[in-house]
Design a protein around this motif. Structure first.
Motif, short mmCIF file in Angstrom:
data_model
loop_
_atom_site.label_atom_id
_atom_site.label_comp_id
_atom_site.label_asym_id
_atom_site.label_seq_id
_atom_site.Cartn_x
_atom_site.Cartn_y
_atom_site.Cartn_z
N ASN A 124 39.26 45.26 27.58
CA ASN A 124 38.79 46.47 26.92
C ASN A 124 38.99 47.67 27.85
O ASN A 124 39.18 47.50 29.06
CB ASN A 124 37.33 46.32 26.44
N LEU A 125 38.98 48.86 27.30
CA LEU A 125 39.22 50.07 28.09
C LEU A 125 38.18 50.25 29.18
O LEU A 125 38.48 50.76 30.26
CB LEU A 125 39.23 51.31 27.19
N HIS A 126 36.96 49.83 28.92
CA HIS A 126 35.89 49.95 29.91
C HIS A 126 36.27 49.19 31.18
O HIS A 126 36.16 49.72 32.29
CB HIS A 126 34.58 49.43 29.31
N THR A 127 36.73 47.97 31.01
CA THR A 127 37.13 47.15 32.17
C THR A 127 38.38 47.72 32.82
O THR A 127 38.47 47.79 34.06
CB THR A 127 37.37 45.69 31.73
N ASP A 128 39.34 48.13 32.02
CA ASP A 128 40.57 48.72 32.53
C ASP A 128 40.25 49.94 33.40
O ASP A 128 40.71 50.05 34.54
CB ASP A 128 41.47 49.11 31.35
N TYR A 129 39.44 50.85 32.88
CA TYR A 129 39.08 52.04 33.64
C TYR A 129 38.25 51.70 34.86
O TYR A 129 38.38 52.34 35.91
CB TYR A 129 38.33 53.04 32.76
N ALA A 130 37.40 50.69 34.77
CA ALA A 130 36.59 50.28 35.92
C ALA A 130 37.50 49.84 37.06
O ALA A 130 37.31 50.23 38.22
CB ALA A 130 35.63 49.17 35.54
N VAL A 187 35.76 41.58 36.05
CA VAL A 187 36.15 41.30 34.66
C VAL A 187 35.05 40.52 33.95
O VAL A 187 34.69 40.84 32.81
CB VAL A 187 37.50 40.56 34.61
N ARG A 188 34.49 39.51 34.60
CA ARG A 188 33.41 38.73 33.97
C ARG A 188 32.21 39.61 33.62
O ARG A 188 31.58 39.42 32.59
CB ARG A 188 32.95 37.62 34.91
N LYS A 189 31.89 40.55 34.49
CA LYS A 189 30.72 41.40 34.27
C LYS A 189 30.93 42.44 33.18
O LYS A 189 29.98 42.86 32.52
CB LYS A 189 30.30 42.10 35.57
N LEU A 224 40.60 33.58 34.24
CA LEU A 224 39.55 34.04 35.15
C LEU A 224 39.70 33.41 36.54
O LEU A 224 39.47 34.08 37.56
CB LEU A 224 38.17 33.74 34.56
N ASP A 225 40.09 32.15 36.58
CA ASP A 225 40.33 31.50 37.87
C ASP A 225 41.43 32.23 38.64
O ASP A 225 41.34 32.40 39.87
CB ASP A 225 40.73 30.03 37.69
N LYS A 226 42.46 32.66 37.94
CA LYS A 226 43.55 33.40 38.59
C LYS A 226 43.04 34.74 39.12
O LYS A 226 43.36 35.13 40.25
CB LYS A 226 44.71 33.61 37.61
N LEU A 227 42.24 35.45 38.33
CA LEU A 227 41.69 36.72 38.79
C LEU A 227 40.76 36.54 39.98
O LEU A 227 40.67 37.42 40.84
CB LEU A 227 40.95 37.43 37.65
N ASP A 228 40.10 35.39 40.05
CA ASP A 228 39.22 35.10 41.19
C ASP A 228 39.98 35.04 42.51
O ASP A 228 39.40 35.17 43.59
CB ASP A 228 38.47 33.79 40.98
N GLU A 229 41.30 34.84 42.44
CA GLU A 229 42.12 34.77 43.65
C GLU A 229 42.37 36.15 44.26
O GLU A 229 42.89 36.25 45.37
CB GLU A 229 43.46 34.10 43.34
#
Length: 157
Positions: free
Chosen positions: A4-10, A78-80, A118-123
């Motif tokens: 979502n845009l919120h996460t993208d902008y964050a 991203v999870r938050k 999500l596992d990939k992003l955790d890296e």
């Protein structure tokens, strides 16, 4: 999948602040990405609540990272900020109205794919998203000065 845009902008705000040795004014960040000040403030509020950035009030106020870029995990952010429990309807037991829920393999497949994502992003840590800080800043400056950028576009005025 699309964030979502919120996460993208964050993530963009965090990356921008990671390039700064001190703090950055709200209007500077909003201008760099061509997004509205009001939207940026909403996103920044979420990052303050997560204790990832600090808001500094006053004439010379703005935002600054509250922790080092090496300590901010992208998967955590991203999870938050994403609503992952409603990735698809059958993930939400309360509102699921799918007539084949539990009888198909889609939920398991999507759940596995989401977990892998999500596992990939955790890296990745925030610092990993800025392998070349100077190039990142040059690109932003070029965007800001481009004839069709939101900041210089007659439509944005």
């Amino acid at each position: 999948m699309r964030l979502n845009l919120h996460t993208d902008y964050a993530l963009r705000i965090l990356m921008y602040l990671a390039t700064k040795s001190d703090q950055a004014p709200v209007d500077e960040i909003a201008g760099a990405y061509g997004i509205s000040r009001n939207h940026l403030m909403k996103v920044a509020r979420s990052l303050v609540e997560l204790q990832l950035i600090e808001a500094r009030r006053g004439r010379s106020g703005g935002f600054a990272l509250a922790v080092a870029p090496e300590a901010i995990n992208v998967g955590f952010v991203v999870r938050k900020l994403e609503s992952l429990e409603s990735f698809v309807e059958c993930f939400d037991r309360g509102s699921n109205s799918c007539p084949v829920a539990g009888a198909c393999g889609l939920q398991g497949a999507l759940n596995g794919a989401l977990a892998a994502f999500l596992d990939k992003l955790d890296e990745y840590m925030l610092s990993d998203l800025l392998p070349d800080r100077n190039r990142f800043l040059r690109q932003l400056k070029a965007f800001d000065q481009a004839p069709n950028s939101p900041k210089t576009s007659p439509i944005a005025a």
